[in-house]
Motif scaffolding. Structure first.
Motif, mmCIF file in Angstrom:
data_model
loop_
_atom_site.group_PDB
_atom_site.id
_atom_site.type_symbol
_atom_site.label_atom_id
_atom_site.label_comp_id
_atom_site.label_asym_id
_atom_site.label_seq_id
_atom_site.Cartn_x
_atom_site.Cartn_y
_atom_site.Cartn_z
ATOM 1 N N GLY A 16 0.854 -1.155 -0.032
ATOM 2 C CA GLY A 16 -0.067 -0.061 0.043
ATOM 3 C C GLY A 16 0.626 1.389 -0.023
ATOM 4 N N LEU A 17 2.236 1.058 -0.033
ATOM 5 C CA LEU A 17 3.058 2.259 -0.138
ATOM 6 C C LEU A 17 2.663 3.347 -1.112
ATOM 7 C CD1 LEU A 17 5.259 3.968 1.241
ATOM 8 C CD2 LEU A 17 6.831 2.627 -0.288
ATOM 9 N N GLY A 18 2.416 2.722 -2.620
ATOM 10 C CA GLY A 18 2.333 3.549 -3.646
ATOM 11 C C GLY A 18 1.112 4.228 -3.363
ATOM 12 N N ASP A 19 -0.160 3.766 -3.189
ATOM 13 C CA ASP A 19 -1.422 4.195 -2.988
ATOM 14 C C ASP A 19 -1.294 5.303 -1.716
ATOM 15 O OD1 ASP A 19 -2.526 2.947 -4.733
ATOM 16 O OD2 ASP A 19 -3.265 1.171 -3.575
ATOM 17 N N ARG A 20 -0.648 5.200 -0.538
ATOM 18 C CA ARG A 20 -0.265 6.056 0.424
ATOM 19 C C ARG A 20 0.159 7.376 -0.105
ATOM 20 N NH1 ARG A 20 3.237 4.957 5.768
ATOM 21 N NH2 ARG A 20 3.018 6.945 6.715
ATOM 22 N N TYR A 21 1.451 6.868 -0.682
ATOM 23 C CA TYR A 21 2.112 8.253 -1.030
ATOM 24 C C TYR A 21 1.318 9.058 -2.270
ATOM 25 C CZ TYR A 21 6.093 10.913 -2.945
ATOM 26 O OH TYR A 21 7.067 11.924 -3.365
ATOM 27 N N LEU A 22 0.571 8.428 -3.175
ATOM 28 C CA LEU A 22 -0.364 9.266 -4.051
ATOM 29 C C LEU A 22 -1.364 10.048 -3.355
ATOM 30 C CD1 LEU A 22 -1.083 9.535 -7.011
ATOM 31 C CD2 LEU A 22 -2.475 7.537 -6.874
ATOM 32 N N ARG A 23 -2.073 9.312 -2.465
ATOM 33 C CA ARG A 23 -2.895 9.961 -1.693
ATOM 34 C C ARG A 23 -2.293 11.397 -1.043
ATOM 35 N NH1 ARG A 23 -4.730 4.924 0.154
ATOM 36 N NH2 ARG A 23 -3.579 5.140 2.044
ATOM 37 N N LEU A 24 -1.273 11.425 -0.623
ATOM 38 C CA LEU A 24 -0.679 12.441 0.089
ATOM 39 C C LEU A 24 -0.251 13.490 -0.699
ATOM 40 C CD1 LEU A 24 2.169 10.598 2.469
ATOM 41 C CD2 LEU A 24 -0.099 11.983 3.265
ATOM 42 N N VAL A 25 0.215 13.219 -2.025
ATOM 43 C CA VAL A 25 0.504 14.224 -2.980
ATOM 44 C C VAL A 25 -0.706 14.616 -3.643
ATOM 45 C CG1 VAL A 25 2.815 13.207 -3.629
ATOM 46 C CG2 VAL A 25 0.666 12.540 -4.993
ATOM 47 N N GLY A 26 -1.627 13.958 -3.547
ATOM 48 C CA GLY A 26 -3.065 14.357 -4.087
ATOM 49 C C GLY A 26 -3.756 15.403 -3.193
ATOM 50 N N ASP A 27 -3.436 15.040 -1.970
ATOM 51 C CA ASP A 27 -4.094 15.878 -0.954
ATOM 52 C C ASP A 27 -3.177 17.448 -0.649
ATOM 53 O OD1 ASP A 27 -6.519 14.352 -0.526
ATOM 54 O OD2 ASP A 27 -5.380 13.172 1.169
ATOM 55 N N GLY A 28 -2.172 17.165 -1.584
ATOM 56 C CA GLY A 28 -1.219 18.598 -1.126
ATOM 57 C C GLY A 28 -0.528 18.538 0.036
ATOM 58 N N ASP A 29 -0.432 17.221 0.696
ATOM 59 C CA ASP A 29 0.530 16.970 1.731
ATOM 60 C C ASP A 29 1.763 16.962 1.619
ATOM 61 O OD1 ASP A 29 1.189 16.405 4.638
ATOM 62 O OD2 ASP A 29 -0.118 14.744 4.854
ATOM 63 N N GLU A 30 2.409 18.010 1.450
ATOM 64 C CA GLU A 30 3.852 17.944 1.360
ATOM 65 C C GLU A 30 4.774 17.285 2.383
ATOM 66 O OE1 GLU A 30 7.325 21.171 1.139
ATOM 67 O OE2 GLU A 30 5.533 21.674 -0.002
ATOM 68 N N TYR A 31 4.506 17.785 3.680
ATOM 69 C CA TYR A 31 4.978 17.318 4.873
ATOM 70 C C TYR A 31 4.917 15.656 5.046
ATOM 71 C CZ TYR A 31 5.121 22.086 5.822
ATOM 72 O OH TYR A 31 5.251 23.548 5.762
ATOM 73 N N GLY A 32 3.712 15.305 4.726
ATOM 74 C CA GLY A 32 3.602 13.693 4.798
ATOM 75 C C GLY A 32 4.558 13.142 3.907
ATOM 76 N N ALA A 33 4.527 13.584 2.596
ATOM 77 C CA ALA A 33 5.287 13.012 1.627
ATOM 78 C C ALA A 33 6.473 12.980 1.864
ATOM 79 C CB ALA A 33 4.839 13.848 0.155
ATOM 80 N N ILE A 34 7.079 14.252 2.417
ATOM 81 C CA ILE A 34 8.432 14.389 2.730
ATOM 82 C C ILE A 34 8.837 13.450 3.728
ATOM 83 C CG2 ILE A 34 10.400 15.903 3.311
ATOM 84 C CD1 ILE A 34 9.558 16.198 0.394
ATOM 85 N N GLU A 35 8.051 13.227 4.761
ATOM 86 C CA GLU A 35 8.223 12.239 5.787
ATOM 87 C C GLU A 35 8.434 10.797 5.117
ATOM 88 O OE1 GLU A 35 5.194 12.699 8.557
ATOM 89 O OE2 GLU A 35 5.967 14.470 9.434
ATOM 90 N N ILE A 36 7.739 10.410 4.211
ATOM 91 C CA ILE A 36 7.986 9.029 3.574
ATOM 92 C C ILE A 36 9.103 8.920 2.885
ATOM 93 C CG2 ILE A 36 7.112 7.739 1.638
ATOM 94 C CD1 ILE A 36 4.215 7.910 2.699
ATOM 95 N N VAL A 37 9.512 10.055 2.014
ATOM 96 C CA VAL A 37 10.802 9.819 1.456
ATOM 97 C C VAL A 37 11.958 9.789 2.509
ATOM 98 C CG1 VAL A 37 12.265 11.348 0.022
ATOM 99 C CG2 VAL A 37 9.866 10.949 -0.491
ATOM 100 N N THR A 38 11.885 10.641 3.383
ATOM 101 C CA THR A 38 13.032 10.729 4.493
ATOM 102 C C THR A 38 13.137 9.651 5.258
ATOM 103 O OG1 THR A 38 12.734 13.119 4.641
ATOM 104 C CG2 THR A 38 13.984 11.720 6.343
ATOM 105 N N ALA A 39 11.952 8.717 5.607
ATOM 106 C CA ALA A 39 11.830 7.299 6.161
ATOM 107 C C ALA A 39 12.787 6.273 5.528
ATOM 108 C CB ALA A 39 10.500 7.146 6.638
#
Length: 347
Positions: A16-39
Motif C-alpha cells: 500500500g505504499l504507492g497508494d499512500r504516497y499518491l494520496r498524500l501528493v493528491g491531498d497536497g500534503d507536502e510534509y507527509g510525502a517528505i516524511e515518507i521519502v526521508t524514512a
C-alpha cells in the motif's frame, strides 16, 4: 493489509505504499510525502530506486488521473510541485562528488514537463556526473551560450511532446555544431527514439537508467557533420506553420455548423475546442516535419481517450479533423496523414 497512515515505511515493498504516497501528493500534503521519502532513505532504500520506483511512478499515475478527468489541472500541478520537493529532499540527502565529467540537462524550447528530466539529472549526479540542470523551456540560443560558458562533455535533451520536435532539431543541430554530443530522451522522440536519430541526436535513452548505461560506454561519440541532418520539413510543413491561425479559426467557425452541440458550449468549452484544434495542427506539422504519420495517429488516439473521459464523443474530433483536411486539399502529404488519423478514430 495496507500500510498504516502513521507508521514510517521501511521498504518500497511495503504493502500500500504507492497508494499512500499518491494520496498524500493528491491531498497536497507536502510534509507527509517528505516524511515518507526521508524514512525510506533512513532505512537504506537506494536513492535511485526511491526516485524511479516511487516518485517517478507516482508522477506517471498523476498524469493518468488528469487524462481520465479524475484530477483537475490544479490538483495535478500541486502534486507535481510536491514531487519536485521530494526530489530536492533526496538530492540534499545524497551528496556525490563528481568523478566522471560535466553534462548539461535540459528540456527543449517550449517543453514544460521538467520532473522527468530532473530525475534523469539526479540519477546522472548519483553516477558521478557534474550536472548543470537547466530545467524546462530552454531556448536554443541560450542553451548554446551555456555550452560556450561551461564546456560540457554532453547534453541530455528531453522532449515529452512530439510537437516540440522542430525545436528539438534546432537545439540538437546547434549543440553538435559547437562540438557537444547530444543524448536525447522522452516519449516526444517516438518509439525507440526513432525521431531522435532522424533529428541528428548522437544517442537516445529510454529513461534515466538507460542514459547512465549509454554514457558509460563509447562516449563521447564521433560527431559527424551536424548539417547532414540539419534540414527537415518541406513546403507543406512551412505552409501549415505559417497559416496555423487561419486553419484553426476557419475550422472553429465551420465546426459550429457541422457539430450542433457546440452551439451550447460555454466560453471555457469554446476556448478548449480552439486549443484542441490548435493541437491538431501542431501535431500534423510535427508529422510532416519528420515524415511519419505515427506522430499524428498516436496523438489522435490519445486525444480521443482524453475527450471521451470529458464526455466529448469521438465524432467531434473526427469532424474537426475533416474540417482541417478540407482546407488542405492541395497538400497530399497532409491529407494522407489526416486520413490516417480519421482511420485511427474509426478503429
Amino acid at each position: 493489509m495496507t500500510v498504516s497512515t502513521t507508521t514510517p515505511p521501511r521498504s518500497l515493498d511495503d504493502p500500500g505504499l504507492g497508494d499512500r504516497y499518491l494520496r498524500l501528493v493528491g491531498d497536497g500534503d507536502e510534509y507527509g510525502a517528505i516524511e515518507i521519502v526521508t524514512a525510506l532513505l533512513d532505512n537504506g532504500v537506494p536513492p535511485a530506486r526511491l526516485m524511479l520506483d516511487l516518485i517517478a511512478r507516482t508522477q506517471r499515475r498523476v498524469g493518468e488521473l488528469w487524462a481520465t478527468n479524475d484530477w483537475s489541472i490544479a490538483r495535478e500541478h500541486a502534486a507535481t510541485a510536491i514531487s519536485e520537493r521530494a526530489l530536492a529532499t533526496v538530492s540534499a540527502r545524497t551528496p556525490v562528488r563528481p568523478t566522471r565529467g560535466r553534462i548539461t540537462v535540459a528540456c527543449v524550447d517550449g517543453e514544460w514537463h521538467a520532473v522527468p528530466v530532473r530525475i534523469i539529472g539526479e540519477i546522472l549526479r548519483l553516477d558521478g556526473w557534474r550536472v548543470d540542470f537547466l530545467g524546462a523551456n530552454v531556448p536554443g540560443p541560450h542553451l548554446v551560450t551555456h555550452l560556450h560558458q561551461t564546456g560540457p562533455d554532453a547534453v541530455a535533451l528531453s522532449c515529452m511532446l512530439a510537437t516540440r520536435l522542430p525545436r528539438a532539431h534546432a537545439a540538437i543541430t546547434a549543440c553538435r555544431s559547437v562540438g557537444v554530443p547530444v543524448i536525447a530522451g522522452g516519449p516526444g522522440f517516438g518509439p525507440d527514439g526513432r525521431w531522435a536519430h532522424r533529428l541528428g541526436a548522437d544517442a537516445w535513452a529510454a529513461g534515466a537508467e538507460g542514459a547512465v548505461q549509454r554514457l558509460a560506454r563509447d562516449w563521447p561519440p564521433q560527431i559527424d557533420d551536424p548539417y547532414q541532418t540539419g534540414f527537415l520539413g518541406d513546403d507543406e510543413y512551412t505552409y501549415l506553420v505559417r497559416h496555423r491561425g487561419e486553419l484553426v479559426s476557419t475550422a472553429v467557425t465551420r465546426l459550429t455548423a457541422a457539430y450542433p452541440p457546440m452551439s451550447g458550449y460555454s466560453q471555457r468549452q469554446h476556448d478548449s475546442t480552439v486549443e484542441d484544434l490548435g493541437h491538431v495542427v501542431d501535431f500534423l506539422a510535427a508529422a510532416l516535419y519528420v515524415a511519419d504519420d505515427l506522430v499524428f495517429t498516436d496523438f489522435v488516439g490519445w486525444t480521443a481517450r482524453v475527450l471521451e473521459a470529458r464526455r466529448v464523443p469521438p465524432v467531434a474530433l473526427q469532424i474537426g479533423l475533416t474540417l482541417i483536411r478540407d482546407q488542405l486539399r492541395d497538400f497530399p502529404s497532409a491529407v494522407a496523414i489526416l486520413d490516417a488519423g480519421v482511420a485511427t478514430l474509426r478503429e
